[in-house]
Enzyme design. Structure first.
Site, PDB file in Angstrom:
ATOM      1  CG  ASP A 183       2.262   4.231  -1.999  1.00  0.00           C
ATOM      2  OD1 ASP A 183       1.922   3.713  -3.049  1.00  0.00           O
ATOM      3  OD2 ASP A 183       2.654   3.921  -1.133  1.00  0.00           O
ATOM      4  CB  THR A 240      -0.599  -2.078  -0.345  1.00  0.00           C
ATOM      5  OG1 THR A 240       0.535  -1.391   0.021  1.00  0.00           O
ATOM      6  CG2 THR A 240      -1.140  -1.534  -1.719  1.00  0.00           C
ATOM      7  CB  THR A 241       0.508  -2.129   4.920  1.00  0.00           C
ATOM      8  OG1 THR A 241       1.786  -1.932   3.963  1.00  0.00           O
ATOM      9  CG2 THR A 241       1.111  -2.879   6.035  1.00  0.00           C
ATOM     10  CG  ASP A 290       4.390  -0.174  -1.143  1.00  0.00           C
ATOM     11  OD1 ASP A 290       3.605   0.571  -0.849  1.00  0.00           O
ATOM     12  OD2 ASP A 290       4.373  -0.966  -2.128  1.00  0.00           O
TER      13      ASP A 290
END
Length: 560
Positions: free
Chosen positions: A423, A125-126, A92
């Protein structure tokens, strides 16, 4: 005659050993003897302008490259070791960057970028950090060509507008309702595909969808995340994870002889302790005889009994107390057949009050029947042969409150499963809020790249370079997906881009799982439009922010 050569030799040696005196300071010690302080010039070396901007870009690119390999369903995990020796295994992006010790001030902006994406959207987020790193890399090449950073930032802003508008045109609205959960399950599976729970992603996807739909207001298109609690317990497997339509408290009954199950519970939620009242100021009590001690004991028992009577008179058959109570009060509660739970934390009490629609009572005098919470069933949950127990409150007055109990073989697995579930919950929430989707696997980025490259032909002057650089940066996402999946990145990207143009099909993406087709609709790989749009906007804004920085000044120090 002999002194002159010695003096010349001394001067010669002095010239050889003499440091740079351009910034020297003459000082004296406590005996009045002079000495010279030469300030360290290395620490005061500063870079300005274009050189500083390129240094900042390099620092940010380094952070982005670290998590580039964690993108996609075949992305690699990272082991994070805390100063205390605790180990976290995750892919994550927000978790990796949040636990990294980043000292460079500009690189810290990428950490804040992932936090912003996590807070606003919850997923991606990545990808947003990888995209920001690609934009900065393209900007560095344009700076080498002599283009001013502000001109690059302005061009990126215009290109981002083109990409966002193109996303709106290629997005598709999917039916989302409590009766038809097919599309929500597809989106939940997509977000879980790259997580550690991928082996149980079907179960976790169903739990995420059911949890969100339980608390969602479909008319207002709103989801109250405060009503969803995610708790974890070591032991068991990921398949043992369950959704409880109620509240789970990590506590048990205060006395071992109290009942383990209560039906039709009327709950008194107290933030006042079971203890005799004390003076507000400092006090001291001296006991000099047996009679005085017995009077004190009788007084305490009387007060305990009054408290218990006030609870029973209100009609409660269960007490949830934020504070503890001593053995005497516990014994009296058991004798009066009044089950109790003590040391329940503040957030848990608030969630319990929301679920049971009870009022939190700060004083026994304020307790009344109208302030009691109600639940159809309260039972203790045992975990095998261990003494660990949890209290499950079900059939609450507010049916929208739900709790997910995540199980795993150890603490590390449980924590990663909780992050993955978060998520997935956010993706389903976003679809309830806005039911428009785009297709994943890099398909959205490739079609936006084609649109921006086409728009570059209609630009004049330097903006053409910025548009083409933005298009090249968008290609970094599908290239990273292909590379992490073991495919030839350049060949895969070129093939998909040409197919999208020739077939006019914006759904074609990288086949990361080797399903045999590049059509992401057939692979059920979809992303909420709101999340993909936010990725583009946040990455572009951060790039503009870094390009406008030409110096870093740390207050009170000589270095930056």
């Amino acid at each position: 005659m002999q002194a002159a050569p010695a003096q010349q030799g001394g001067q010669g040696q002095g010239r050889m050993a003499m440091p740079d005196m351009s910034n020297a300071i003459m000082a004296q010690d406590e005996m009045g003897r002079p000495f010279i302080i030469v300030r360290d010039q290395g620490k005061k070396k500063r870079t300005h302008g274009v050189e500083a901007t390129k240094n900042h870009i390099l620092a940010a690119k380094t952070v982005a490259n670290i998590i580039r390999t964690s993108l996609g369903p075949r992305g690699l995990d990272k082991i994070l070791i805390s100063p205390d020796g605790n180990i976290t295994v995750t892919n994550d992006g927000a978790t990796i960057l949040g636990q990294m010790e980043v000292e460079n001030q500009v690189a810290k902006l990428l950490v804040e970028l992932s936090k912003s994406q996590d807070n606003e959207i919850g997923d991606g987020t990545t990808g947003v950090v990888v995209l920001a790193g690609a934009l900065l890399e393209q900007a560095s090449e344009l700076i080498d060509k002599g283009i001013h950073p502000i001109k690059i930032a302005n061009g990126f802003d215009q290109a981002c507008k083109v990409a966002v508008e193109h996303l709106d045109t290629v997005s598709e609205a999917i039916p989302v309702s409590k009766d038809d959960k097919t599309n929500l399950l597809k989106a939940a599976r997509t977000s879980l595909g790259s997580k550690i729970v991928s082996k149980a992603h079907e179960k976790f996807a169903n739990i995420a969808v059911d949890a969100v739909l339980s608390v969602a207001d479909m008319d207002r298109k709103d989801v109250d995340f405060e009503l969803i609690k995610v708790d974890g317990k070591n032991g068991g497997s990921l398949e043992d994870t369950s959704l409880v339509r109620g509240v789970i408290l990590d506590k048990d009954m205060s006395h071992p002889q109290m009942p383990r199950e209560i039906r039709d519970a009327r709950i008194a939620i107290l933030t006042c302790p079971f203890e005799p009242p004390k003076p507000k100021t400092k006090h001291k009590l001296d006991i000099s005889s047996v009679d005085e001690f017995r009077k004190l004991q009788t007084y305490e028992q009387t007060k305990f009994q009054e408290m218990i009577d006030s609870v029973k008179d209100a009609g409660a058959n269960l007490v949830i107390c934020q504070w503890g109570f001593d053995d005497e009060a516990n014994h009296l509660l058991m004798q009066n057949q009044l089950p109790a739970v003590r040391w329940v934390g503040g957030p848990e009490i608030e969630l319990l009050a929301m679920a049971t629609q009870g009022r939190i009572v700060p004083r026994f005098e304020d307790l009344s029947t109208a302030k009691l919470g109600s639940a159809g069933s309260i039972r203790e949950l045992d975990f095998g042969t261990t003494r660990d127990r949890m209290l499950v409150v079900e059939e609450c007055a507010n049916p929208k409150a739900v709790t997910v109990l995540v199980r795993g073989s150890n603490h590390m697995i449980v924590e990663e499963a909780k992050r993955a579930l978060h998520d997935s919950l956010c993706v389903v929430r976003n679809l309830v809020t806005d039911n428009r989707v785009v297709y994943g696997g890099g398909a959205a980025e490739i079609t936006c790249s084609n649109a921006v490259a086409e728009a570059a032909d209609h630009q004049k002057g330097i903006d053409q370079y910025a548009f083409r650089a933005f298009a090249s940066a968008l290609d970094a996402i599908p290239m990273a997906l292909a590379e992490n999946s073991g495919l030839a990145p350049i060949e895969t990207l070129a093939s998909i881009k040409s197919r999208q143009v020739n077939e006019h099909n914006s759904r074609l993406g990288v086949d990361c799982l080797n399903t045999g087709t590049n059509d992401m609709r057939e692979n059920f790989v979809i992303d909420p439009l709101i999340g993909k749009r936010q990725q583009l906007l946040l990455a572009t804004q951060l790039t503009r922010m870094i390009l406008k920085i030409n110096d870093v000044i740390v207050n009170g120090t000589d270095e930056y």
